[in-house]
Write a protein that holds these residues in place. Structure first.
Motif, PDB file in Angstrom:
ATOM      1  N   HIS A  30      16.376  38.008 -23.688  1.00 25.19           N
ATOM      2  CA  HIS A  30      16.703  36.698 -23.124  1.00 25.19           C
ATOM      3  C   HIS A  30      16.493  35.597 -24.158  1.00 25.19           C
ATOM      4  O   HIS A  30      17.335  34.720 -24.338  1.00 25.19           O
ATOM      5  N   ARG A  31      15.382  35.666 -24.862  1.00 26.48           N
ATOM      6  CA  ARG A  31      15.129  34.674 -25.913  1.00 26.48           C
ATOM      7  C   ARG A  31      16.202  34.765 -26.981  1.00 26.48           C
ATOM      8  O   ARG A  31      16.637  33.753 -27.538  1.00 26.48           O
ATOM      9  N   GLY A  32      16.677  35.973 -27.249  1.00 27.06           N
ATOM     10  CA  GLY A  32      17.691  36.163 -28.276  1.00 27.06           C
ATOM     11  C   GLY A  32      18.976  35.415 -27.968  1.00 27.06           C
ATOM     12  O   GLY A  32      19.453  34.617 -28.779  1.00 27.06           O
ATOM     13  N   TYR A  33      19.545  35.634 -26.786  1.00 31.44           N
ATOM     14  CA  TYR A  33      20.852  35.013 -26.541  1.00 31.44           C
ATOM     15  C   TYR A  33      20.745  33.517 -26.287  1.00 31.44           C
ATOM     16  O   TYR A  33      21.669  32.763 -26.617  1.00 31.44           O
ATOM     17  N   THR A  34      19.631  33.056 -25.731  1.00 30.93           N
ATOM     18  CA  THR A  34      19.499  31.608 -25.535  1.00 30.93           C
ATOM     19  C   THR A  34      19.260  30.899 -26.866  1.00 30.93           C
ATOM     20  O   THR A  34      19.746  29.773 -27.062  1.00 30.93           O
ATOM     21  N   ARG A  39      23.010  39.186 -24.413  1.00 32.14           N
ATOM     22  CA  ARG A  39      23.079  38.955 -22.963  1.00 32.14           C
ATOM     23  C   ARG A  39      23.296  40.272 -22.228  1.00 32.14           C
ATOM     24  O   ARG A  39      22.684  40.533 -21.178  1.00 32.14           O
ATOM     25  N   LYS A  40      24.181  41.123 -22.757  1.00 32.30           N
ATOM     26  CA  LYS A  40      24.437  42.424 -22.149  1.00 32.30           C
ATOM     27  C   LYS A  40      23.165  43.264 -22.121  1.00 32.30           C
ATOM     28  O   LYS A  40      22.837  43.890 -21.094  1.00 32.30           O
ATOM     29  N   ASP A  89      22.546  30.490 -28.779  1.00 32.93           N
ATOM     30  CA  ASP A  89      23.342  29.341 -28.350  1.00 32.93           C
ATOM     31  C   ASP A  89      23.179  28.174 -29.317  1.00 32.93           C
ATOM     32  O   ASP A  89      24.134  27.465 -29.642  1.00 32.93           O
ATOM     33  N   ARG A  90      21.969  27.978 -29.803  1.00 30.98           N
ATOM     34  CA  ARG A  90      21.701  26.868 -30.720  1.00 30.98           C
ATOM     35  C   ARG A  90      22.279  27.157 -32.104  1.00 30.98           C
ATOM     36  O   ARG A  90      22.699  26.249 -32.815  1.00 30.98           O
ATOM     37  N   VAL A  91      22.297  28.440 -32.482  1.00 33.45           N
ATOM     38  CA  VAL A  91      22.910  28.814 -33.760  1.00 33.45           C
ATOM     39  C   VAL A  91      24.411  28.537 -33.709  1.00 33.45           C
ATOM     40  O   VAL A  91      25.001  27.998 -34.658  1.00 33.45           O
ATOM     41  N   ILE A  92      25.036  28.905 -32.598  1.00 38.09           N
ATOM     42  CA  ILE A  92      26.476  28.652 -32.447  1.00 38.09           C
ATOM     43  C   ILE A  92      26.750  27.158 -32.508  1.00 38.09           C
ATOM     44  O   ILE A  92      27.719  26.705 -33.141  1.00 38.09           O
ATOM     45  N   GLU A  93      25.901  26.393 -31.874  1.00 37.83           N
ATOM     46  CA  GLU A  93      26.040  24.940 -31.904  1.00 37.83           C
ATOM     47  C   GLU A  93      26.009  24.421 -33.340  1.00 37.83           C
ATOM     48  O   GLU A  93      26.830  23.581 -33.739  1.00 37.83           O
TER      49      GLU A  93
END
Length: 229
Positions: free
Chosen positions: A22-26, A57-58, A29-33
């Motif tokens: 969970h910490r990974g995909y959230t 997420r999967k 999100d900031r890296v993508i930003e």
């Protein structure tokens, strides 16, 4: 006694993994930003990181369903048990949630540092999964075994975009001290934190799934990655 040890071990293992996924995909999100702001035309890099986010997420959802089938909730672990949390805190001297995204966008050396941290973390995760796929308790659980086999298959594509960016931009690979930090964090978790969690009967269970507040925490960010979830 052996059954209790097995069940406790799997509970601790699953609780740590569901937190980290969970910490990974959230966090991604900031890296993508940051990548969208830095290089909006680099569609290949953005797509690769979005794919990484989708896999995380999967994996999280696979662990959540594993717990749901068992009719139980994970232990209430926090960032103390997060590999990427500890790595960012040591290297950037700030928790992930307080990491200055704008500074990472503006300064190449910070984005470069972040790429190395993520790549090392993903490589560490791959090695750990290889170890777990030889673990007797894990292999006794066919569903959990399948989850880790899927993660093992997915993992190499996770460090690839960050290492490729470093190479493409003439940036250095991780140095010995960064690898030493990675090894220290892993050893700290394996030999101190995990046994403490295993033996501590006072650690409670979560009352809600980690993703319960995702929309509240990340819903205001215009990230296409949310569609992949």
């Amino acid at each position: 006694m052996l059954r209790w040890l097995r069940e406790r071990y799997l509970l601790v293992l699953g609780s740590i993994y569901i937190y980290n996924e969970h910490r990974g995909y959230t966090a991604i999100d900031r890296v993508i930003e940051a990548v969208r702001a830095r290089t909006p035309d680099d569609r290949a890099l953005i797509a690769a990181i979005e794919s990484h986010r989708g896999d995380e997420r999967k994996h999280y959802m696979m662990f959540r369903r594993w717990f749901e089938r068992r009719g139980s909730m994970p232990l209430d672990v926090d960032r103390t048990f997060g590999h990427i949390d500890r790595f960012v805190e040591i290297v950037f001297r700030t928790p992930i949630d307080k990491l200055d995204t704008q500074a990472v966008i503006d300064r190449d050396e910070l984005f470069e540092r972040l790429c190395r941290v993520i790549a090392l973390t993903e490589r560490r995760g791959y090695k750990q999964v290889e170890t777990l796929l030889k673990n007797r308790f894990v292999l006794d659980d066919p569903i959990l075994t399948r989850i880790f086999r899927i993660i093992h298959k997915d993992e190499p594509s996770h460090w690839a975009p960050y290492e490729a960016w470093l190479v493409a931009h003439g940036r250095r690979r991780p140095r010995w001290w960064e690898r030493a930090i990675d090894a220290f964090i892993h050893s700290e978790l394996l030999f101190i934190k995990l046994p403490w969690l295993f033996l501590n009967p006072w650690v409670g269970r979560r009352t809600a799934w980690p993703d319960a507040r995702d929309d509240e925490a990340y819903g205001d960010r215009p990230l296409a990655a949310h569609a992949a979830a």
